[in-house]
Motif scaffolding. Structure first.
Motif, PDB file in Angstrom:
ATOM      1  N   GLU A   1      33.645   1.659  35.792  1.00 41.93           N
ATOM      2  CA  GLU A   1      33.833   0.153  35.658  1.00 41.93           C
ATOM      3  C   GLU A   1      33.946  -0.645  34.059  1.00 41.93           C
ATOM      4  OE1 GLU A   1      31.235  -2.324  38.169  1.00 41.93           O
ATOM      5  OE2 GLU A   1      30.521  -0.711  39.182  1.00 41.93           O
ATOM      6  N   ILE A   2      33.600   0.123  33.441  1.00 46.07           N
ATOM      7  CA  ILE A   2      33.804  -0.218  32.006  1.00 46.07           C
ATOM      8  C   ILE A   2      34.269   1.138  31.290  1.00 46.07           C
ATOM      9  CG2 ILE A   2      31.995  -2.052  31.847  1.00 46.07           C
ATOM     10  CD1 ILE A   2      30.083  -0.119  30.182  1.00 46.07           C
TER      11      ILE A   2
ATOM     12  N   GLU B   1      30.092   3.474  32.734  1.00 49.91           N
ATOM     13  CA  GLU B   1      31.211   4.131  32.361  1.00 49.91           C
ATOM     14  C   GLU B   1      31.597   5.250  33.308  1.00 49.91           C
ATOM     15  OE1 GLU B   1      32.884   6.412  28.300  1.00 49.91           O
ATOM     16  OE2 GLU B   1      30.977   6.584  28.888  1.00 49.91           O
TER      17      GLU B   1
ATOM     18  N   ILE C   1      24.880   1.290  30.655  1.00 45.68           N
ATOM     19  CA  ILE C   1      26.212   1.102  30.199  1.00 45.68           C
ATOM     20  C   ILE C   1      26.835   2.734  30.510  1.00 45.68           C
ATOM     21  CG2 ILE C   1      27.624   1.696  28.140  1.00 45.68           C
ATOM     22  CD1 ILE C   1      25.482  -0.458  26.879  1.00 45.68           C
TER      23      ILE C   1
ATOM     24  N   ARG D   1      34.522  -8.452  28.548  1.00 43.57           N
ATOM     25  CA  ARG D   1      34.392  -8.457  29.678  1.00 43.57           C
ATOM     26  C   ARG D   1      33.489  -7.282  29.938  1.00 43.57           C
ATOM     27  NH1 ARG D   1      39.894  -7.148  32.776  1.00 43.57           N
ATOM     28  NH2 ARG D   1      38.851  -5.826  34.541  1.00 43.57           N
ATOM     29  N   ALA D   2      33.393  -5.963  29.541  1.00 41.58           N
ATOM     30  CA  ALA D   2      32.320  -4.925  29.899  1.00 41.58           C
ATOM     31  C   ALA D   2      31.099  -5.292  29.403  1.00 41.58           C
ATOM     32  CB  ALA D   2      32.991  -3.776  28.786  1.00 41.58           C
TER      33      ALA D   2
ATOM     34  N   ARG E   1      29.849  -7.577  32.317  1.00 39.81           N
ATOM     35  CA  ARG E   1      29.563  -6.559  33.454  1.00 39.81           C
ATOM     36  C   ARG E   1      28.213  -5.974  33.184  1.00 39.81           C
ATOM     37  NH1 ARG E   1      27.802  -4.897  36.878  1.00 39.81           N
ATOM     38  NH2 ARG E   1      28.259  -3.161  38.382  1.00 39.81           N
ATOM     39  N   VAL E   2      28.112  -5.464  32.212  1.00 36.39           N
ATOM     40  CA  VAL E   2      26.606  -4.812  31.737  1.00 36.39           C
ATOM     41  C   VAL E   2      25.488  -5.698  31.898  1.00 36.39           C
ATOM     42  CG1 VAL E   2      25.333  -3.523  30.056  1.00 36.39           C
ATOM     43  CG2 VAL E   2      27.762  -3.067  30.256  1.00 36.39           C
TER      44      VAL E   2
ATOM     45  N   LEU F   1      32.109  -2.051  22.983  1.00 34.62           N
ATOM     46  CA  LEU F   1      32.717  -2.943  24.273  1.00 34.62           C
ATOM     47  C   LEU F   1      33.325  -3.971  24.150  1.00 34.62           C
ATOM     48  CD1 LEU F   1      29.346  -2.035  26.560  1.00 34.62           C
ATOM     49  CD2 LEU F   1      31.351  -0.573  26.110  1.00 34.62           C
ATOM     50  N   ASP F   2      34.268  -4.169  24.913  1.00 35.54           N
ATOM     51  CA  ASP F   2      34.941  -5.611  24.778  1.00 35.54           C
ATOM     52  C   ASP F   2      34.207  -6.555  25.544  1.00 35.54           C
ATOM     53  OD1 ASP F   2      35.601  -5.357  27.558  1.00 35.54           O
ATOM     54  OD2 ASP F   2      37.525  -4.466  27.260  1.00 35.54           O
TER      55      ASP F   2
END
Length: 338
Positions: free
Chosen positions: A325-326, A321, A317, A250-251, A254-255, A247-248
């Protein structure tokens, strides 16, 4: 345990000696690819090995080199090619000894000849076969090759083939040879090797992790209706906690907004340093300090509790997904931007 040059050395002892000779950094890298019980056995053997003679050290290193050489030759051109080159390099007797050890330990797989075949070309040869035959062949392919074939199958056959791969256990040599004969006549190749354990849930998980998201969702939705228990087992293995590195930033942030702090602290107790650093870098400094303190004060944690906490985060996660959202970076068509 001291070892003299004329001692009979077992496979476990040889592995321990090799790891000692390679040093801690390289050995640690190798340990990442071993099972827990193998690591325990090797660690105990290393601890019990007090001294190694130069002769024993050279013997083990030479044997390891010869087996690596044989494995490289086999991957390049099959057993016949490897035997020919090794005979020139080591002599007939030594060459047969090395190949014998390698085949016994690694169980060279059938269908080696199609591993180098272009996936789209292979699809032309097998797409009209019975789903069980396709599943058998795909179980022997590298996951990246199998994922291309699976994605290209008609949607109504994808889930069926995936289910058959997951439920496959052992296949008799007779069946394997029969399927090989069919492909042999189509591809004009000859392969005759023993069978090994293939397929299973891990095999289908590796393939599904590589296919594009659309194919994966279709297969999983179908399996959830037809085989809910299998679908649940596959889903649990589809994305492991360490894959958070895919994940980057930002993701990840968010998680982490949806993760309970106590679950995070327990999950990180069993995570490697790279995962820990990545997560801490995506927390506020205050929260990172707090989580680190929690990890320190909680002391030893049961592996079962660590796994449960990590699975909770994995579930978050997957949920994010699914809702879009991610995005999880994967090997299929998800990187295409239009």
């Amino acid at each position: 345990m001291a070892m003299s040059s004329d001692a009979t050395i077992g496979g476990l002892q040889k592995a321990a000696i090799l790891l000692i000779v390679l040093g801690p950094e390289k050995s640690a890298t190798i340990f990442k690819h071993l099972k827990e019980e193998e690591i325990e056995e090797l660690t105990l053997e290393i601890a019990n090995t007090r001294s190694i003679t130069p002769q024993i050290k050279d013997q083990v290193i030479n044997e390891f080199y010869e087996i690596c050489l044989a494995q490289q030759y086999i991957s390049e051109g099959g057993i016949g090619y490897a035997k020919e080159l090794l005979e020139k390099a080591l002599g007939t007797e030594k060459a047969m000894d090395v190949i014998g050890k390698l085949t016994a330990s690694l169980q060279v797989k059938p269908f080696e000849f199609i591993r180098k075949t272009d996936a789209s070309q292979l699809l032309n040869f097998i797409q009209d076969e019975h789903p069980q035959t396709i599943a058998l062949i795909m179980s022997y392919l590298p996951s990246h090759q199998a994922s291309i074939v699976l994605s290209a199958l008609p949607p109504d056959r994808q889930a069926d083939v995936a289910k058959r791969i997951a439920m496959m256990d052992r296949t008799s040599p007779e069946v394997v040879k029969e399927v090989e004969k069919v492909l042999e006549s189509k591809l004009s190749s000859l392969v005759n090797q023993d069978y090994t354990v293939i397929g299973g849930v891990d095999a289908v998980v590796e393939i599904l992790n590589t296919v594009d998201r659309g194919t994966e969702k279709h297969i999983m939705e179908t399996l959830e209706i037809e085989e809910p228990e299998l679908a649940d087992e596959i889903r649990k293995k589809m994305f492991v906690f360490e894959d958070i590195l895919l994940l980057d930033d930002r993701a990840i942030q968010r998680v982490l907004r949806d993760v309970d702090n106590n679950d995070l602290a327990i999950a990180l107790k069993g995570a490697n340093e790279q995962v820990q650093n990545t997560i801490f870098n995506n927390l506020s400094k205050r929260l990172a300090v707090m989580i680190k303190e929690d990890m320190e004060f909680m002391g030893p944690v049961r592996m079962k509790d660590v796994e449960e906490a990590q699975q909770k985060i994995v579930n978050i996660i997957r949920k994010l997904e699914d809702s879009g959202e991610i995005v999880i970076s994967r090997g299929g068509g998800d990187e295409i931007v239009v």
